[in-house]
Design an enzyme around this catalytic site. Structure first.
Site, PDB file in Angstrom:
ATOM      1  CG  ASN A  11      59.143  78.448   1.299  1.00 31.82           C
ATOM      2  OD1 ASN A  11      59.821  78.955   2.192  1.00 31.82           O
ATOM      3  ND2 ASN A  11      58.615  79.149   0.312  1.00 31.82           N
ATOM      4  CE  LYS A  13      55.290  80.230   1.521  1.00 30.23           C
ATOM      5  NZ  LYS A  13      54.033  80.608   0.879  1.00 30.23           N
ATOM      6  CG  HIS A 115      58.198  81.860  -3.142  1.00 26.79           C
ATOM      7  ND1 HIS A 115      57.109  82.661  -2.904  1.00 26.79           N
ATOM      8  CD2 HIS A 115      57.835  80.595  -2.794  1.00 26.79           C
ATOM      9  CE1 HIS A 115      56.123  81.903  -2.426  1.00 26.79           C
ATOM     10  NE2 HIS A 115      56.541  80.651  -2.352  1.00 26.79           N
ATOM     11  CD  GLU A 117      54.983  83.877  -0.210  1.00 24.68           C
ATOM     12  OE1 GLU A 117      55.976  83.586   0.471  1.00 24.68           O
ATOM     13  OE2 GLU A 117      53.935  83.190  -0.199  1.00 24.68           O
ATOM     14  CD  GLU A 185      55.490  77.530  -4.699  1.00 26.73           C
ATOM     15  OE1 GLU A 185      55.498  76.620  -3.869  1.00 26.73           O
ATOM     16  OE2 GLU A 185      55.744  78.711  -4.416  1.00 26.73           O
ATOM     17  N   GLY A 191      48.617  79.512  -0.062  1.00 22.79           N
ATOM     18  CA  GLY A 191      48.030  79.914   1.213  1.00 22.79           C
ATOM     19  C   GLY A 191      46.531  80.147   1.174  1.00 22.79           C
ATOM     20  CB  SER A 230      46.583  75.107  -1.117  1.00 17.50           C
ATOM     21  OG  SER A 230      46.443  76.485  -0.826  1.00 17.50           O
ATOM     22  N   GLY A 251      54.242  75.003   1.750  1.00 16.50           N
ATOM     23  CA  GLY A 251      54.381  76.128   2.667  1.00 16.50           C
ATOM     24  C   GLY A 251      53.789  75.796   4.030  1.00 16.50           C
TER      25      GLY A 251
HETATM   26  P1  13P Z   1      51.243  77.026   0.903  1.00 13.08           P
HETATM   27  O1  13P Z   1      51.550  75.541   0.912  1.00 13.08           O
HETATM   28  O2  13P Z   1      51.119  77.606   2.278  1.00 13.08           O
HETATM   29  O3  13P Z   1      50.071  77.333   0.010  1.00 13.08           O
HETATM   30  O4  13P Z   1      52.507  77.761   0.256  1.00 13.08           O
HETATM   31  C1  13P Z   1      53.042  77.280  -0.932  1.00 13.08           C
HETATM   32  C2  13P Z   1      54.318  77.960  -1.176  1.00 13.08           C
HETATM   33  O5  13P Z   1      54.368  79.153  -1.453  1.00 13.08           O
HETATM   34  C3  13P Z   1      55.552  77.159  -1.038  1.00 13.08           C
HETATM   35  O6  13P Z   1      56.657  77.827  -1.525  1.00 13.08           O
END
Ligand code: 13P
Length: 269
Positions: A11, A13, A115, A117, A185, A191, A230, A251
């Site tokens: 992803n 983002k 997601h 976010e 997640e 992150g 992560s 991510g």
């Molecule tokens: P990270 O791998 O940066 O922690 O993000 C995970 C994520 O939100 C994937 O959709």
């Protein structure tokens, strides 16, 4: 018994302008061509044998602006391309939104919905996520439905209750192992460099599978459950080895070819 083929999904983002996005997709495509011993100018039809040469299915989800370029970069490889969101309707007066039919038209096979976010930034509810997932299925896409608890919910011991509620509320009708994936997640792991232990993650995945079995019967055994938050080359193997973890939604580490490839190799590729 686990006959689910793993899926490693990136992803991206809101990252990447045309130059680096194209280079990232091309870099991954080159890795796949190397492993599968494909010539650089391989035909656009992907032989099933090429997919078999890889230890798992691969997916990249660039921002909308890079989807066209990403699709062009991975042509002739089994890397799939997906969107990061879609609108529930197929067309209409929805300024700034993108319909799943438009993603399909560009060459996408998948779309991420719900997601955390988007649940946080755009106030998406389980009902919104379900409507988007159903729209994805209508358009012939596979929906990756994201669920996960916040840190406060985890601290309050509510992880399983929250995740179960989200799965129940977001499950699209018509879901099958072929068109539906769940990504667990934990919000506090995204992150942050923090992850649940493999046992903790497995326990939540097992709970999700129980809930899916309640909702869709034995088909739940075939649904892929991804872990996200992560994931890096250094922690992927121990997470991916868990019986109910069927891949990763990555991510930050999906933005570098070497890191994403390191995660793919946790499946021995
Ligand atoms: P990270 O791998 O940066 O922690 O993000 C995970 C994520 O939100 C994937 O959709």
């Amino acid at each position: 018994m686990n006959e689910r083929r793993p899926l490693i999904a990136g992803n991206w983002k809101m990252n990447g302008l045309s130059k680096e996005g194209t280079a990232l997709a091309q870099g991954l495509a080159n890795k796949v061509r190397e492993v599968a011993e494909l010539p650089a100018d391989a035909a656009s039809e992907v032989s099933p044998l090429v997919s078999v040469a890889l230890p798992c299915d691969l997916l990249i989800c660039p921002p909308f602006t890079l989807i066209d370029r990403a699709v062009a970069a991975v042509v002739g490889t089994p890397i799939a391309v997906g969107g990061q969101d879609c609108h529930p309707q197929a067309s209409g007066a929805h300024t700034g939104d993108v319909a799943p039919e438009m993603l399909k038209d560009l060459g996408c096979g998948f779309v991420i919905v719900g997601h955390s976010e988007r649940r946080a930034d755009h106030l998406e509810t389980d009902a919104t996520v379900k409507a988007k997932a159903e729209a994805a299925l209508r358009a012939g896409l596979t929906a990756i439905v994201c669920v996960g608890e916040t840190e406060a919910e985890r601290d309050a011991g509510q992880t399983e209750a929250v995740v179960t509620r989200q799965v129940k509320g977001s499950l699209p009708s018509g879901a099958t192992p072929g068109n539906f994936v769940v990504a667990y997640e934990p919000v506090w792991a995204i992150g942050t460099g923090r992850t649940p232990t493999p046992d903790e993650a497995q326990a939540v995945h097992a709970r999700i599978r129980v809930e899916l079995t309640n909702l869709m019967g034995s088909a739940a055994q075939g649904v892929r459950l991804l872990y996200g938050g992560s994931v890096k080359p250094s922690n992927a193997k121990e997470l991916m080895e868990q019986p109910d973890i069927d891949g990763a939604l990555v991510g930050g580490a999906s933005l570098k070819v070497a890191d994403f490839w390191g995660i793919v190799q946790s499946y021995g590729g």
